[in-house]
Design a protein around this motif. Structure first.
Motif, PDB file in Angstrom:
ATOM      1  N   GLN A 170     -12.571 -41.402 -51.414  1.00 39.69           N
ATOM      2  CA  GLN A 170     -11.863 -40.517 -50.495  1.00 39.69           C
ATOM      3  C   GLN A 170     -12.647 -39.241 -50.196  1.00 39.69           C
ATOM      4  OE1 GLN A 170      -8.911 -41.520 -49.177  1.00 39.69           O
ATOM      5  NE2 GLN A 170      -8.987 -39.764 -47.817  1.00 39.69           N
ATOM      6  N   LEU A 171     -13.378 -38.735 -51.181  1.00 42.74           N
ATOM      7  CA  LEU A 171     -14.130 -37.496 -50.987  1.00 42.74           C
ATOM      8  C   LEU A 171     -15.222 -37.677 -49.938  1.00 42.74           C
ATOM      9  CD1 LEU A 171     -14.571 -34.589 -51.934  1.00 42.74           C
ATOM     10  CD2 LEU A 171     -16.118 -35.466 -53.688  1.00 42.74           C
ATOM     11  N   GLU A 172     -16.004 -38.757 -50.037  1.00 40.40           N
ATOM     12  CA  GLU A 172     -17.063 -39.008 -49.069  1.00 40.40           C
ATOM     13  C   GLU A 172     -16.495 -39.287 -47.684  1.00 40.40           C
ATOM     14  OE1 GLU A 172     -20.363 -38.958 -49.082  1.00 40.40           O
ATOM     15  OE2 GLU A 172     -20.427 -38.140 -51.102  1.00 40.40           O
ATOM     16  N   ALA A 173     -15.371 -39.994 -47.624  1.00 41.91           N
ATOM     17  CA  ALA A 173     -14.749 -40.282 -46.328  1.00 41.91           C
ATOM     18  C   ALA A 173     -14.298 -38.990 -45.652  1.00 41.91           C
ATOM     19  CB  ALA A 173     -13.564 -41.229 -46.523  1.00 41.91           C
ATOM     20  N   SER A 174     -13.678 -38.098 -46.387  1.00 40.92           N
ATOM     21  CA  SER A 174     -13.244 -36.818 -45.800  1.00 40.92           C
ATOM     22  C   SER A 174     -14.439 -35.974 -45.372  1.00 40.92           C
ATOM     23  CB  SER A 174     -12.394 -36.048 -46.825  1.00 40.92           C
ATOM     24  OG  SER A 174     -11.256 -36.798 -47.199  1.00 40.92           O
ATOM     25  N   ALA A 175     -15.516 -35.980 -46.170  1.00 42.75           N
ATOM     26  CA  ALA A 175     -16.714 -35.226 -45.795  1.00 42.75           C
ATOM     27  C   ALA A 175     -17.324 -35.784 -44.517  1.00 42.75           C
ATOM     28  CB  ALA A 175     -17.730 -35.271 -46.941  1.00 42.75           C
ATOM     29  N   LEU A 176     -17.310 -37.106 -44.349  1.00 34.13           N
ATOM     30  CA  LEU A 176     -17.844 -37.711 -43.131  1.00 34.13           C
ATOM     31  C   LEU A 176     -17.039 -37.292 -41.909  1.00 34.13           C
ATOM     32  CD1 LEU A 176     -19.978 -39.736 -42.066  1.00 34.13           C
ATOM     33  CD2 LEU A 176     -18.288 -41.535 -42.401  1.00 34.13           C
ATOM     34  N   ARG A 221      -4.311 -42.160 -44.085  1.00 38.24           N
ATOM     35  CA  ARG A 221      -3.229 -41.185 -43.928  1.00 38.24           C
ATOM     36  C   ARG A 221      -3.647 -39.829 -44.510  1.00 38.24           C
ATOM     37  NH1 ARG A 221       1.243 -45.554 -44.752  1.00 38.24           N
ATOM     38  NH2 ARG A 221       2.181 -45.590 -42.668  1.00 38.24           N
ATOM     39  N   LYS A 222      -4.386 -39.861 -45.619  1.00 40.90           N
ATOM     40  CA  LYS A 222      -4.875 -38.586 -46.174  1.00 40.90           C
ATOM     41  C   LYS A 222      -5.890 -37.944 -45.244  1.00 40.90           C
ATOM     42  CE  LYS A 222      -4.169 -40.011 -50.989  1.00 40.90           C
ATOM     43  NZ  LYS A 222      -4.820 -40.318 -52.286  1.00 40.90           N
ATOM     44  N   ILE A 223      -6.721 -38.772 -44.605  1.00 38.31           N
ATOM     45  CA  ILE A 223      -7.704 -38.233 -43.670  1.00 38.31           C
ATOM     46  C   ILE A 223      -7.017 -37.640 -42.450  1.00 38.31           C
ATOM     47  CG2 ILE A 223      -9.516 -38.944 -42.063  1.00 38.31           C
ATOM     48  CD1 ILE A 223     -10.616 -40.723 -44.199  1.00 38.31           C
ATOM     49  N   LEU A 224      -5.901 -38.239 -42.028  1.00 39.99           N
ATOM     50  CA  LEU A 224      -5.168 -37.696 -40.883  1.00 39.99           C
ATOM     51  C   LEU A 224      -4.695 -36.275 -41.147  1.00 39.99           C
ATOM     52  CD1 LEU A 224      -3.060 -40.750 -39.621  1.00 39.99           C
ATOM     53  CD2 LEU A 224      -5.072 -39.714 -38.575  1.00 39.99           C
ATOM     54  N   LEU A 225      -4.389 -35.969 -42.402  1.00 38.05           N
ATOM     55  CA  LEU A 225      -4.007 -34.591 -42.722  1.00 38.05           C
ATOM     56  C   LEU A 225      -5.178 -33.642 -42.511  1.00 38.05           C
ATOM     57  CD1 LEU A 225      -1.965 -35.243 -46.002  1.00 38.05           C
ATOM     58  CD2 LEU A 225      -1.094 -34.897 -43.680  1.00 38.05           C
ATOM     59  N   VAL A 226      -6.391 -34.100 -42.891  1.00 37.32           N
ATOM     60  CA  VAL A 226      -7.588 -33.275 -42.682  1.00 37.32           C
ATOM     61  C   VAL A 226      -7.847 -33.082 -41.195  1.00 37.32           C
ATOM     62  CG1 VAL A 226     -10.064 -33.135 -43.090  1.00 37.32           C
ATOM     63  CG2 VAL A 226      -8.567 -34.068 -44.865  1.00 37.32           C
ATOM     64  N   VAL A 227      -7.725 -34.158 -40.422  1.00 37.68           N
ATOM     65  CA  VAL A 227      -7.961 -34.070 -38.984  1.00 37.68           C
ATOM     66  C   VAL A 227      -6.917 -33.190 -38.320  1.00 37.68           C
ATOM     67  CG1 VAL A 227      -8.160 -35.389 -36.850  1.00 37.68           C
ATOM     68  CG2 VAL A 227      -9.077 -36.317 -38.972  1.00 37.68           C
ATOM     69  N   GLU A 287      -5.372 -30.645 -39.557  1.00 38.00           N
ATOM     70  CA  GLU A 287      -5.727 -29.239 -39.784  1.00 38.00           C
ATOM     71  C   GLU A 287      -6.831 -28.798 -38.832  1.00 38.00           C
ATOM     72  OE1 GLU A 287      -6.790 -28.927 -43.827  1.00 38.00           O
ATOM     73  OE2 GLU A 287      -4.768 -29.281 -44.619  1.00 38.00           O
ATOM     74  N   SER A 288      -7.784 -29.690 -38.569  1.00 35.84           N
ATOM     75  CA  SER A 288      -8.852 -29.356 -37.632  1.00 35.84           C
ATOM     76  C   SER A 288      -8.317 -29.238 -36.215  1.00 35.84           C
ATOM     77  CB  SER A 288      -9.939 -30.429 -37.696  1.00 35.84           C
ATOM     78  OG  SER A 288     -10.467 -30.521 -39.005  1.00 35.84           O
ATOM     79  N   VAL A 289      -7.344 -30.063 -35.860  1.00 35.93           N
ATOM     80  CA  VAL A 289      -6.733 -29.957 -34.529  1.00 35.93           C
ATOM     81  C   VAL A 289      -6.080 -28.606 -34.363  1.00 35.93           C
ATOM     82  CG1 VAL A 289      -4.905 -30.865 -33.050  1.00 35.93           C
ATOM     83  CG2 VAL A 289      -6.411 -32.432 -34.250  1.00 35.93           C
ATOM     84  N   HIS A 290      -5.370 -28.156 -35.380  1.00 32.85           N
ATOM     85  CA  HIS A 290      -4.745 -26.836 -35.311  1.00 32.85           C
ATOM     86  C   HIS A 290      -5.792 -25.730 -35.215  1.00 32.85           C
ATOM     87  CE1 HIS A 290      -0.458 -27.671 -35.880  1.00 32.85           C
ATOM     88  NE2 HIS A 290      -0.821 -28.663 -36.678  1.00 32.85           N
ATOM     89  N   SER A 291      -6.972 -25.957 -35.824  1.00 30.84           N
ATOM     90  CA  SER A 291      -7.994 -24.909 -35.854  1.00 30.84           C
ATOM     91  C   SER A 291      -8.799 -24.851 -34.570  1.00 30.84           C
ATOM     92  CB  SER A 291      -8.939 -25.149 -37.041  1.00 30.84           C
ATOM     93  OG  SER A 291      -8.214 -25.156 -38.246  1.00 30.84           O
ATOM     94  N   PHE A 292      -9.172 -26.036 -34.005  1.00 34.62           N
ATOM     95  CA  PHE A 292     -10.115 -26.088 -32.894  1.00 34.62           C
ATOM     96  C   PHE A 292      -9.453 -26.310 -31.541  1.00 34.62           C
ATOM     97  CE2 PHE A 292     -12.559 -27.519 -36.596  1.00 34.62           C
ATOM     98  CZ  PHE A 292     -13.516 -26.530 -36.599  1.00 34.62           C
ATOM     99  N   SER A 293      -8.338 -27.019 -31.496  1.00 33.63           N
ATOM    100  CA  SER A 293      -7.747 -27.367 -30.208  1.00 33.63           C
ATOM    101  C   SER A 293      -6.751 -26.307 -29.815  1.00 33.63           C
ATOM    102  CB  SER A 293      -7.073 -28.740 -30.283  1.00 33.63           C
ATOM    103  OG  SER A 293      -6.600 -29.125 -29.025  1.00 33.63           O
ATOM    104  N   GLY A 294      -7.245 -25.190 -29.323  1.00 32.54           N
ATOM    105  CA  GLY A 294      -6.369 -24.082 -28.980  1.00 32.54           C
ATOM    106  C   GLY A 294      -5.471 -24.351 -27.803  1.00 32.54           C
ATOM    107  N   GLU A 295      -5.863 -25.261 -26.888  1.00 38.88           N
ATOM    108  CA  GLU A 295      -5.056 -25.503 -25.697  1.00 38.88           C
ATOM    109  C   GLU A 295      -3.792 -26.283 -26.041  1.00 38.88           C
ATOM    110  OE1 GLU A 295      -7.446 -27.433 -22.859  1.00 38.88           O
ATOM    111  OE2 GLU A 295      -8.839 -25.765 -22.608  1.00 38.88           O
ATOM    112  N   THR A 296      -3.921 -27.317 -26.835  1.00 39.20           N
ATOM    113  CA  THR A 296      -2.771 -28.164 -27.112  1.00 39.20           C
ATOM    114  C   THR A 296      -1.965 -27.686 -28.304  1.00 39.20           C
ATOM    115  OG1 THR A 296      -4.133 -29.589 -28.469  1.00 39.20           O
ATOM    116  CG2 THR A 296      -3.930 -30.166 -26.164  1.00 39.20           C
ATOM    117  N   ARG A 297      -2.581 -26.911 -29.200  1.00 35.17           N
ATOM    118  CA  ARG A 297      -1.867 -26.478 -30.394  1.00 35.17           C
ATOM    119  C   ARG A 297      -1.830 -24.953 -30.475  1.00 35.17           C
ATOM    120  NH1 ARG A 297      -0.931 -30.886 -33.940  1.00 35.17           N
ATOM    121  NH2 ARG A 297      -1.175 -32.716 -32.662  1.00 35.17           N
TER     122      ARG A 297
END
Length: 632
Positions: A400-406, A453-459, A461-471
């Motif tokens: 899981q660690l390597e998958a999240s880092a990727l 599903r765990k990776i979706l939580l990481v993604v 968080e990134s959507v909230h951080s980078f996608s300012g228009e939709t979030r």
């Protein structure tokens, strides 16, 4: 679906044994044919190096024969001159080095005088113990120099011993060995020069013969690939030669200013050893540092030599080479080290120098010739697996660690929205494919799904951080577009989209990705359970009709489930907007699309972004806003 028949074990054993035998035969052939292959390899390397010079001379009006002869004579003159200069420098070092014994002893004594600390005393004790080990033999007796063997036989010596002693004592026996080595080197160099002349003269003819080996049907493709290979290899070898030569000149100048004797020899050695990746430059640095220690009275000059070499390496590795080569030479560091060890074992020092150019040549050939693609896979510095395949492999292994880092690394270089279709959907397709083939068990499937599903939580968080228009975060008096059109703000009942997995949890995870892509301030995606009955979904639609129904059916398989669900939901709600998501790396076939449309689907999508676009267009229709047309 047709199951893939596994290869029988005996066939795998035969293939493995045949590959082992072929590899062993090739290695033995490289060793056995070394006297012939080394001149050929050197001639090929010099051909790539001198070809630009030959072309430049031809462009100035000199004929092919004259250009080749002039270039070869210039190369021969440079090689012979360098060889003579290096030989003289080596002889000078061997003659002068014993004269510096006093300085070396003084430095050892200065180290011994550092007796103020425990570490210094331990170092002194270590030096004394090592000195005693050198002075004593394994039996405990002192080592003494033996007298040279006498030509007069001993009284009780056997005739064979006398003959052997007499033969080995003659000085011309060692002289013959030296002459044999020198003649071998000169013969190899002469043969390389002869081959070089013929290679440069018949360059086009050799290229045409190699092209014809691939067949006339692939004449154009092979010609272009071979020309590209030749240009890239030539550019690399010329650039390496220029950089290493320039490095040697700068090294020689710096060592001369730092009063290191025989600076030319150490600069030449440093330039030659730089052909050995990673290890060679630091091996070449040992000699000038040791010579500075042996010839200078204090410690300032040796430290200055060490600092100068470190600065020179940092500038060369981090500034000059990246500007000259780009990001890399195309060969992985591990492959370069293994190539150096392999060719050094086969061909000695010449193989060590040729190892890096040979590795680059093999990688370039593997990139341009499909039959040799395994060379690029084994030696290239590119990723062995595509990003989505690598993610699937890590999830399958439970890493899981390597998958999240990727995923996090990919998010930094791509749009967050593209990560879903490019990285997250393919592992779901591969999981279903391998479950159908019975390569994965139910527990493996569950592990992969939980990992996603765990990776979706990481993604998310990134959507909230980078996608300012939709979030974007709303202020207290700001309204969303849907709220502005409807004229309400507080307590607004957002439109609902019903998501229905057609088969199993794989489809459910796909719907969770759609929910993350949708703007939560404009609609709600309600995902039904995998265990829900169709009759229960029909009642749900009748009680509270959704704006749209999204059926997730990830390939491979699942067509029957998707068609059945479309037909039953269409019967329950004739006016419902049904979108079927066949998300995956491959497009939906025309027949599958027609069958789904006949079962009641309004649209069939192949990407999550296309699904989001259709849902958002349906939201605008539901609130009275004109929508744009979407092609199914």
């Amino acid at each position: 679906m047709t199951r893939v028949q596994p290869v029988p074990l005996w066939q795998r054993a035969v293939i493995l044994l045949a590959g082992t035998v072929i590899g062993l035969v090739i290695v033995l052939a490289l060793i056995w044919a070394r006297p012939v292959l080394i001149p050929i390899a050197m001639a090929v390397l010099l051909t790539f190096l001198l070809n630009p010079l030959v072309r430049a001379l031809q462009r100035r009006g000199l004929g092919r024969l004259g250009s080749v002869i002039l270039a070869v004579l210039a190369a021969g003159f440079v090689l012979v001159s360098l060889g003579m200069m290096v030989t003289n420098e080596v002889a000078s070092v061997l003659a002068k080095l014993p004269q510096h014994t006093t300085i070396i002893k003084a430095k050892v004594q200065s180290l011994r005088r550092l007796n103020s600390g425990k570490l210094a005393s331990q170092f002194s004790t270590m030096v004394d113990e090592i000195s005693r080990e050198f002075q004593e033999s394994p039996t405990g007796k002192s080592l003494v120099l033996k007298k040279p063997p006498s030509l007069v036989p001993e009284p009780n010596a056997s005739p064979e011993r006398v003959a052997s002693s007499s033969m080995t004592s003659f000085p011309w026996m060692s002289l013959t060995g030296y002459l044999g080595s020198a003649l071998e080197v000169m013969g190899t160099l002469a043969f390389s020069m002869i081959l070089l002349v013929f290679f440069l003269l018949g360059r086009e003819d050799l290229r045409d013969r190699i092209v014809l080996l691939a067949g006339k049907a692939r004449l154009a493709l092979t010609s272009k690939a071979l020309e590209e290979v030749t240009e890239r290899i030539t550019r690399y070898i010329v650039m390496v030669a220029l950089l290493n030569g320039g490095y040697g000149i700068v090294m020689t100048a710096g060592l001369y200013l730092l009063h290191v004797p025989n600076a030319f020899l150490w600069g030449f050695l440093a330039a030659g050893l730089r052909f050995i990746p990673y290890v060679g430059p630091w091996v070449g640095a040992i000699f000038p540092i040791f010579m500075s220690l042996a010839t200078s009275d204090g410690w300032s000059y040796p430290l200055g030599v060490f600092g100068y070499i470190v600065v020179l390496e940092l500038i060369s590795n981090n500034v000059i080479e990246p500007l000259a080569f780009g990001q890399s030479t195309g060969v992985s560091p591990t492959a370069l080290i293994i190539s150096a060890a392999f060719w050094m074992y086969l061909w000695g020092p010449i193989g060590l120098v040729l190892s890096a150019p040979i590795a680059v040549c093999l990688v370039v050939l593997g990139k341009n010739i499909s039959q040799l693609g395994f060379l690029n896979l084994l030696l290239g510095d590119g990723p062995a697996l595509r990003a989505h395949v690598g993610l699937y492999q890590r999830l399958m292994l439970g890493d899981q660690l390597e998958a999240s880092a990727l995923i996090q690394q990919r998010i930094k270089t791509s749009r967050v929205e593209d990560v879903y279709d490019e990285l997250l959907i393919p592992p779901l397709n591969y999981t279903r494919r391998d479950v159908i083939r019975e390569y994965l068990s139910y527990d493996d499937q569950r592990m992969i799904i939980e990992g996603l599903r765990k990776i979706l939580l990481v993604v998310d968080e990134s959507v909230h951080s980078f996608s300012g228009e939709t979030r974007s975060v709303q202020g207290p008096n700001e309204l969303t577009p849907a709220q502005a059109i409807l004229g309400t703000s507080a307590g607004l009942q957002l439109p609902t989209v019903l998501g229905c997995p057609a088969r199993d949890e794989t489809d459910e995870v796909g719907l969770e990705m759609v929910r993350q892509l949708l703007d939560p301030t404009r609609c709600i995606l309600e995902i039904s359970s995998v265990d829900s009955l169709v009759s229960e979904l029909a009642v749900r639609i009748a009680v509270d009709p959704p704006v749209a129904i999204c059926i997730a059916s990830l390939p491979p398989g699942g067509m029957a489930h998707a068609r059945y669900l479309c037909k039953r939901l269409r019967e329950a709600s004739p006016d419902a907007q049904i979108i079927v998501g066949r998300w995956g790396p491959h497009d939906v076939s025309k027949m599958d699309r027609e069958r789904l449309m006949a079962a009641g689907a309004n649209s069939v999508t192949t990407t999550l972004l296309e699904t989001r676009k259709l849902i958002e267009s349906r939201l605008l229709v539901s609130i009275g806003e004109p929508s744009y047309s979407i092609t199914s």
